[in-house]
Structures are given as structure tokens and as C-alpha cells.
Design an enzyme around this catalytic site. Structure first.
Site, mmCIF file in Angstrom:
data_model
loop_
_atom_site.group_PDB
_atom_site.id
_atom_site.type_symbol
_atom_site.label_atom_id
_atom_site.label_comp_id
_atom_site.label_asym_id
_atom_site.label_seq_id
_atom_site.Cartn_x
_atom_site.Cartn_y
_atom_site.Cartn_z
ATOM 1 N N ASP A 129 17.415 23.416 41.022
ATOM 2 C CA ASP A 129 18.059 24.351 40.107
ATOM 3 C C ASP A 129 18.198 25.638 40.905
ATOM 4 O O ASP A 129 17.197 26.310 41.182
ATOM 5 C CB ASP A 129 17.171 24.572 38.880
ATOM 6 C CG ASP A 129 17.831 25.534 37.897
ATOM 7 O OD1 ASP A 129 18.525 26.463 38.342
ATOM 8 O OD2 ASP A 129 17.650 25.349 36.686
ATOM 9 N N HIS A 130 19.419 25.976 41.284
ATOM 10 C CA HIS A 130 19.545 27.058 42.259
ATOM 11 C C HIS A 130 19.070 28.407 41.711
ATOM 12 O O HIS A 130 18.805 29.326 42.471
ATOM 13 C CB HIS A 130 20.980 27.151 42.795
ATOM 14 C CG HIS A 130 21.914 27.874 41.881
ATOM 15 N ND1 HIS A 130 22.504 27.274 40.802
ATOM 16 C CD2 HIS A 130 22.357 29.146 41.865
ATOM 17 C CE1 HIS A 130 23.274 28.145 40.167
ATOM 18 N NE2 HIS A 130 23.199 29.292 40.794
ATOM 19 N N HIS A 163 19.249 26.411 33.970
ATOM 20 C CA HIS A 163 18.990 27.792 34.406
ATOM 21 C C HIS A 163 18.263 28.634 33.339
ATOM 22 O O HIS A 163 17.253 29.266 33.619
ATOM 23 C CB HIS A 163 20.294 28.493 34.757
ATOM 24 C CG HIS A 163 21.131 27.751 35.754
ATOM 25 N ND1 HIS A 163 20.588 26.987 36.754
ATOM 26 C CD2 HIS A 163 22.481 27.654 35.906
ATOM 27 C CE1 HIS A 163 21.563 26.454 37.483
ATOM 28 N NE2 HIS A 163 22.716 26.834 36.982
HETATM 29 C C1 BG6 Z 1 26.154 26.898 38.078
HETATM 30 C C2 BG6 Z 1 27.151 26.645 36.988
HETATM 31 O O1 BG6 Z 1 25.080 26.014 37.986
HETATM 32 O O2 BG6 Z 1 25.675 28.234 37.963
HETATM 33 C C3 BG6 Z 1 28.300 27.621 37.064
HETATM 34 O O3 BG6 Z 1 27.652 25.321 37.113
HETATM 35 C C4 BG6 Z 1 27.765 29.040 37.036
HETATM 36 O O4 BG6 Z 1 29.227 27.426 36.011
HETATM 37 C C5 BG6 Z 1 26.687 29.221 38.084
HETATM 38 O O5 BG6 Z 1 28.852 29.901 37.312
HETATM 39 C C6 BG6 Z 1 26.012 30.569 37.944
HETATM 40 O O6 BG6 Z 1 25.156 30.756 39.017
HETATM 41 P P1 BG6 Z 1 25.064 32.161 39.739
HETATM 42 O O7 BG6 Z 1 24.014 31.994 40.767
HETATM 43 O O8 BG6 Z 1 26.418 32.455 40.296
HETATM 44 O O9 BG6 Z 1 24.711 33.126 38.660
#
Ligand code: BG6
Length: 536
Positions: free
Chosen positions: A209-210, A272
Site C-alpha cells: 500500500d504505497h 489507504h
Molecule cells: C492510488 C489510487 O492508489 O492512490 C489513485 O489508485 C490515487 O486513484 C492515488 O490518485 C493517490 O496516491 P497519492 O500518493 O498520489 O496521494
């Protein structure tokens, strides 16, 4: 004489704190040697995130010499053509720390074209792993990264098992990183877990989960458990509610094909946003061991009150953006975006009110909202404390008497701000609201990062703390499943229901106002406090 005051020759307390912060830990050692196999090597994720992250890791001294990448994808490319592409992905990397880094990475990039659904390619992968491992003197450790379409997660894992490529032998590891989305709902997540579990041990499985790669998200743990002052008030006695906003200014851009099948709820919430809730609400773990931390996170997700159909109608809001203006630019309606059906009922905004039903949080609502085409990009967690009794301050109008708020700014500003009341100068005892803030970049500087560096490093070193365990993923889907069910049964009739550039549908505002609360727009870390009215 012991004089702690700063003089030109003695560093200020601030400088000393900064130095202590930087110098208190020895630098981390490079990850163990390995071959990294990236499935989906010609895709966007590899190019925008993984390759630059490998560069940053190497520049930071965290990748060993004995390291090599084998990119695998359907497109037929030679090693040279692949390198050419990778080299384009590295143009924005900062070479000041290590001018040889770019060449170092390029020399270690190899490619194999083919269909990952066909068993034949796995014998070729095995042959390349052996050959490259010898050439770069790596151990037999292999990290597989599945940067492929979610429909390929199970087939690739199954083939890795059938071909023997995932077998851990002679003390060497074979780990598999699985990207999101992990399932489309509870049943599909359970079934994917079962398929993956037939091949891999949980210790080999890294569900990424990034959001957990973001320093500020990791800092939630440090902030809560590294300080004595917050934990005693981190509960229902002192906290009125918690609100989490992850707003984006972008629309769906070119991702309409994926997004229209997913929607904001699946795309952002069980992964997230639930990570943010669980880190905010969890009990102190007995250690920072991966399972100790994830046990506590999972308990929070399991304690979230299951939504009844009535609660779904009352406590969830969905929205879809119409045309509008975002940051001064005209934005088309979602239904007019590429690869989106003109009558789509997919939500691009979701707001929820939920309860974590345990001793610490009973009766404290948690509000979440996330959406695309909103006016501002920000991810914040706001802890709003209860108001004190205000009998003493009769001269301060109630609307100026703001409760204390602690705002964790996760992105794009990174920091923490605490608002509190202070006396407005003047003959009367009147209160104004002021801010105390900490800005990450001011204190620690900012290192180039795609957010994947720490996660890749952790997979290689075998630390799964920042990865989702099977039971966590299922606990997250269990919470959103009733919402998915009710929404599917009752398609929205008012879409699009918010203009691009607004804060979402009006029902999202009402979700708060009906209990006398309001969304805080967070403010920037360095925002000057709103100026209190002058004393009359
Ligand atoms: C991704 C979603 O996991 O996270 C995207 O699929 C979203 O739709 C993105 O824009 C948001 O991540 P960050 O790090 O850009 O806030």
C-alpha cells in the site's frame, strides 16, 4: 558557567535538535544482494515509481553492488531498448549525490518479453535469473514485483509456484510484492488470498500500500508512541472526533478504464484510508515487530462497527464530479473523460462516518472523505479535541471559541500543527485561535523520493511492517462490503452531483453539520494563524 543561550559561536537549540535528529542513528546498511524481477516492466508504475526509487536507493547507499533487475512484460524489447526507456525515466533523478548512479542502474537492467500467462516463459525467467545472478554475483535471493493488472496477480503467483521459482531453498528468500487493488470486494480478496496462500507463505507475501511508504504516514507511529504527552489524551475522554481527508485535484486522467470499475470507495478506502485510521486509532504495540504492529492495526479494523443498510444510507455519501474549474483550469465532467461510459454511475467522491467500537474510541466518530476534482490536493488527519467548559471566557463569542485541533499534514505539505487559544492583547480577557507548527522539510530537509524507496528496501531486508497482511486486507473489505452492497442495490439518481473544483456533494457537508461539526480544510503547515479580532 552553563549558559544555554545561543551565541554566534554556539549552535542554537534548534540547530542542536536538528543535528541530533540527523545524527542519532547510524546509516542503514545496504539491502542484501538479490535479483529483482519486475512483472509489468513496461508499465507506468515501473517507469514513474520503481525505477526512480531504485535510483534513489542506490544514491542513498542502500542497494548493494550485487543487484540486478530483470524486467518482464508482453512487449518484445531488447535489453538495449529497455535500457533506453529506463534512461528516460531517470532524467529527473538527482545525480548530485552519486554521478555514476545512472550508469550503475542502466548496466543492471535486463529484459524478457513474453506472455506471463503462458507457463513457457517461467523456464526462461529461471534461466535469466541464474545467468544474471552469476554475472552480478548475487545470492539466490529473488524479489518478484507484480506491477501487472490485478487479474494477473493469481495467475502469475500460481505459475511462480508451479515452475518452482518461488521455492525458498538453502536459506535464500523468494518474496513477492503484490500491488493494489487486492481484490474488488470481500469475496474476491478472500479468494485471492487463498490462491496466493496455496503457493506462498505469508512471510513471502508483501501486499503493498504505497501510502505506507510516505514518511509522514510512518511518522504517525513515531508521533503517537515516541512522545509521552499525547497518548494520555488520545481517547474518547478528550477527543471529540477524528477526520481524515484525502483530496485530489486531478480527475481520472487516462485511468478511466480501471477507475470506472473501481470507484473512489474501492480505490482509496479499504487500503489507504484504513491504514490511516488504523495507525491513528491502534493501541501501542508490544514492539515494532511486523506482526505486533499489524496485530494492533487489524484489531482496529475489526472493531469498526459493521454498517447496517440504514447506516449506509445515513452515514455514507457518494458523489461524481460534473464539469467545473479546478485550479483555474476548466475540467470536463467525469462522464466525458476518456474510457468512461457517458451514463457511468461510478463514484469519484466518498465520505463516511464510522465508529471504532472499543474502550478507547466508543462514541468518537471518525469521518473520512476522499475524492477527485476537488479544489485542493491534501491528505490530513485532524484530531479535534473536546471544548473546555467556557464559563470563564464570557466575553469571547462562541463562534470564536475554537476547540484544539491537532492536524497531521501528510501531503503535499508535511508536518504537524496544533491550534490552541491565546489571549488577544488588550485590556479584556478575550481569546483568539493560534497555531503551533512543525514542518518536516524545515527540520529534516527533503530527500528525493517516489514513496517506494522504503517499501522496496523493506521487502529486500524482510521487514513486512509496512505491508498488509491477509487478515488486514480482509478486515478492510469486510467494513466496506455492506456499503458496496447497498450502493449496488440503489444506483445513484443524482450523478453528477458536485462541480469539479468544489468540496464534493452537499450531503458530505451535512454528514458533519447535522452533528454540529464541520470539515476542517486543514490549512497549510505554515499557514499563519487566522488573525483574531482586535480587542475592542
Ligand atoms: C492510488 C489510487 O492508489 O492512490 C489513485 O489508485 C490515487 O486513484 C492515488 O490518485 C493517490 O496516491 P497519492 O500518493 O498520489 O496521494
Amino acid at each position: 558557567m552553563n549558559d544555554d543561550r545561543a551565541t554566534p559561536s554556539s549552535p542554537s537549540i534548534d540547530d542542536r535538535a536538528k543535528r541530533a535528529a540527523h545524527g542519532s542513528q547510524p546509516p542503514a546498511p545496504p539491502a542484501p544482494s538479490c535479483v529483482m524481477v519486475i512483472f509489468g516492466a513496461s508499465g507506468d508504475l515501473t517507469r514513474r515509481k520503481l525505477v526512480p526509487a531504485l535510483f534513489n536507493l542506490r544514491a542513498g547507499g542502500l542497494l548493494p553492488d550485487e543487484f540486478v533487475v530483470l524486467g518482464v512484460a508482453r512487449q518484445p524489447l531488447s535489453d538495449e531498448e529497455f535500457r533506453q526507456r529506463v534512461s528516460e525515466d531517470l532524467t529527473e533523478c538527482d545525480e548530485s549525490k552519486d554521478p555514476h548512479c545512472r550508469d550503475w542502474i542502466l548496466q543492471r537492467m535486463f529484459y524478457l518479453g513474453g506472455d506471463v500467462e503462458q507457463p513457457e516463459i517461467y523456464a526462461q525467467i529461471q534461466a535469466r535469473i541464474d545467468e544474471l545472478g552469476k554475472q552480478f554475483n548475487t545470492s539466490k535471493n529473488v524479489l518478484y514485483y507484480l506491477a501487472v493488472a490485478p487479474t494477473l496477480f493469481a495467475p502469475v503467483v500460481t505459475q511462480l509456484g508451479a515452475s518452482g521459482l518461488s521455492a525458498e531453498e538453502d536459506g535464500y528468500w523468494r518474496r513477492v510484492v503484490i500491488e493494489k487493488p487486492f481484490g474488488q470486494d470481500l469475496a474476491s480478496a478472500q479468494s485471492l488470498n487463498r490462491e496466493v496462500g496455496q503457493v506462498l507463505k505469508e512471510t513471502q507475501t508483501y501486499r503493498i500500500d504505497h501510502y505506507l511508504g510516505k514518511e509522514t504516514v510512518q511518522n504517525i507511529l513515531a508521533f503517537r508512541f515516541g512522545n509521552g504527552v499525547f497518548e494520555p489524551i488520545w481517547n474518547r475522554r478528550y477527543i471529540d472526533h477524528v477526520q481524515i481527508t484525502a483530496s485530489e485535484t486531478v480527475g481520472v486522467e487516462q485511468r478511466g478504464g480501471y477507475y470506472d470499475r473501481s470507484g473512489a470507495l474501492r480505490d482509496m478506502v479499504p487500503n489507504h484510508l484504513f491504514q490511516l485510521i488504523s495507525l491513528t486509532a491502534m493501541e501501542p504495540p508490544s514492539s515494532f515487530d511486523a506482526n505486533a504492529v499489524r496485530d494492533e492495526q487489524t484489531k482496529v479494523l475489526r472493531a469498526i462497527n459493521p454498517f447496517t443498510p440504514q447506516e449506509v444510507l445515513h452515514d455514507s455519501v457518494r458523489g461524481q464530479y460534473g464539469a467545473g474549474v479546478v485550479k483555474g483550469q476548466a475540467r470536463a465532467a467525469y462522464r466525458n473523460e476518456p474510457n468512461v461510459p457517458p451514463d457511468s454511475t461510478t463514484e469519484t467522491f466518498v465520505a463516511l462516518k464510522l465508529h471504532v467500537d472499543n474502550w478507547r474510541w466508543a462514541d468518537v466518530p471518525f469521518y473520512l472523505r476522499t475524492g477527485k476534482s476537488l479544489p485542493k490536493r491534501e491528505t490530513t488527519i485532524t484530531i479535534q479535541f473536546k471544548r473546555p467548559p467556557f464559563l470563564l471566557f464570557r466575553d469571547t463569542p462562541v463562534e470564536q471559541f475554537e476547540p484544539n485541533r491537532l492536524v497531521l499534514h501528510l501531503q503535499p505539505d508535511e508536518g504537524i500543527a496544533l491550534s490552541f487559544s491565546a489571549k488577544i492583547p488588550g485590556p479584556q480577557l478575550r481569546l483568539g485561535n493560534v497555531n503551533m507548527s512543525f514542518d518536516y522539510a524545515d527540520y529534516f530537509g527533503s530527500a528525493p523520493s517516489t514513496g517506494y524507496e522504503r517499501l522496496l528496501y523493506d521487502c529486500m531486508t524482510g521487514d513486512a511492517t509496512l505491508f498488509q497482511r491477509a487478515d488486514m486486507v480482509e478486515a478492510g473489505w469486510s467494513v466496506v462490503q455492506p456499503i458496496l452492497d447497498v450502493w449496488r442495490a440503489l444506483p445513484p439518481r443524482d450523478f453528477p452531483n458536485y462541480a469539479s473544483g468544489s468540496w464534493g456533494p452537499k450531503d458530505a457537508v451535512e454528514l458533519m453539520t447535522r452533528s454540529g461539526r464541520e470539515w476542517s480544510d486543514g490549512g497549510n503547515v505554515n499557514d499563519k494563524p487566522r488573525k483574531p479580532a482586535p480587542a475592542s
